[in-house]
Scaffold this active site. Sequence first.
Site, PDB file in Angstrom:
ATOM      1  N   CYS A  41       0.845  -1.201   0.000  1.00  0.00           N
ATOM      2  CA  CYS A  41       0.000   0.000   0.000  1.00  0.00           C
ATOM      3  C   CYS A  41       0.881   1.253   0.000  1.00  0.00           C
ATOM      4  O   CYS A  41       2.000   1.248   0.505  1.00  0.00           O
ATOM      5  CB  CYS A  41      -0.896   0.003   1.243  1.00  0.00           C
ATOM      6  SG  CYS A  41      -2.083   1.377   1.258  1.00  0.00           S
ATOM      7  N   ASP A  43       0.384   3.785   1.735  1.00  0.00           N
ATOM      8  CA  ASP A  43       0.324   4.363   3.086  1.00  0.00           C
ATOM      9  C   ASP A  43       1.733   4.733   3.580  1.00  0.00           C
ATOM     10  O   ASP A  43       2.651   3.904   3.551  1.00  0.00           O
ATOM     11  CB  ASP A  43      -0.329   3.337   4.030  1.00  0.00           C
ATOM     12  CG  ASP A  43      -0.679   3.950   5.376  1.00  0.00           C
ATOM     13  OD1 ASP A  43       0.229   4.476   6.045  1.00  0.00           O
ATOM     14  OD2 ASP A  43      -1.866   3.902   5.758  1.00  0.00           O
ATOM     15  N   ARG A  45       2.949   5.029   6.386  1.00  0.00           N
ATOM     16  CA  ARG A  45       3.453   4.319   7.577  1.00  0.00           C
ATOM     17  C   ARG A  45       4.020   2.944   7.241  1.00  0.00           C
ATOM     18  O   ARG A  45       4.663   2.311   8.060  1.00  0.00           O
ATOM     19  CB  ARG A  45       2.321   4.151   8.594  1.00  0.00           C
ATOM     20  CG  ARG A  45       1.714   5.462   9.064  1.00  0.00           C
ATOM     21  CD  ARG A  45       0.397   5.221   9.771  1.00  0.00           C
ATOM     22  NE  ARG A  45      -0.605   4.634   8.872  1.00  0.00           N
ATOM     23  CZ  ARG A  45      -1.828   4.295   9.249  1.00  0.00           C
ATOM     24  NH1 ARG A  45      -2.206   4.450  10.479  1.00  0.00           N
ATOM     25  NH2 ARG A  45      -2.679   3.781   8.373  1.00  0.00           N
ATOM     26  N   HIS A  97      -1.996  -4.018   5.019  1.00  0.00           N
ATOM     27  CA  HIS A  97      -1.743  -3.578   6.405  1.00  0.00           C
ATOM     28  C   HIS A  97      -3.064  -3.280   7.090  1.00  0.00           C
ATOM     29  O   HIS A  97      -4.005  -2.790   6.462  1.00  0.00           O
ATOM     30  CB  HIS A  97      -0.823  -2.351   6.419  1.00  0.00           C
ATOM     31  CG  HIS A  97      -1.460  -1.102   5.870  1.00  0.00           C
ATOM     32  ND1 HIS A  97      -1.966  -0.099   6.664  1.00  0.00           N
ATOM     33  CD2 HIS A  97      -1.718  -0.722   4.585  1.00  0.00           C
ATOM     34  CE1 HIS A  97      -2.473   0.859   5.886  1.00  0.00           C
ATOM     35  NE2 HIS A  97      -2.340   0.505   4.627  1.00  0.00           N
ATOM     36  N   CYS A 100      -5.994   0.005   7.046  1.00  0.00           N
ATOM     37  CA  CYS A 100      -5.767   0.568   5.707  1.00  0.00           C
ATOM     38  C   CYS A 100      -6.909   1.527   5.356  1.00  0.00           C
ATOM     39  O   CYS A 100      -8.081   1.148   5.377  1.00  0.00           O
ATOM     40  CB  CYS A 100      -5.681  -0.560   4.678  1.00  0.00           C
ATOM     41  SG  CYS A 100      -5.364   0.028   2.998  1.00  0.00           S
TER      42      CYS A 100
HETATM   43 CO    CO Z   1      -3.446   1.204   3.032  1.00  0.00          CO
END
Ligand code: CO
Length: 208
Positions: A41, A43, A45, A97, A100
């Site tokens: 992803c 993302d 993090r 993750h 999400c």
């Molecule tokens: Co995500």
Amino acid sequence: MNVERIFKNNEKWVADKLKIDKNYFSNLSKGQNPDFLYIGCSDSRVTAEELMGVAPGEVFVHRNIANMVQSTDLSAMSVINYAITQLNVKHIVVCGHYNCGGVRAAMQSADLGILNPWLRNIRDVYRLHQKELDAIKNIEKRNNRLVELNVQEQCINIIKTAEVQKAHKEHRITVHGWVFDVHTGKLINLRINFQKILKDIMKIYHIT
Ligand code: CO
């Protein structure tokens, strides 16, 4: 965070690398030979290399919202094709993750414009596993289970491609489904039973 700091960080990073090995970048420039393709992803993090503890050159990376593998996505399909036919990667990982945002958005009834067709692919995963998911009353737990099932479905999407089927037939490739737990930092192997899943669906998707 600002731009100046990023360039300062980069200077320090270069200096640190050269302190350990003065040929670090001349070696790096010779080419890449990664064993892994990681699809994760976007993302901020979920930093692919850092959470796996790998060095530059070790993992070929593709990231998008909710780690999707769609057959009409030229970018993802090109990455998979290149990783297998040119880089000869031995492993393909789909890493989702928990928490999400893409998966959470797909579970909501909201018009998100250009994101609608992208998130619809996650809604399709929900539809495929609706009975199991609807039985989970806690919303966070249900979303996190969808994260896992979405990883599984994207792994299956990888196996639908001709390159992967060819490489798999020659025992050159293994597909893995993982989840990163943002709460603990732990990487979890979902240990998806592909043999069983493939037995049920390869009659439909077999192309090589
Ligand atoms: Co995500």
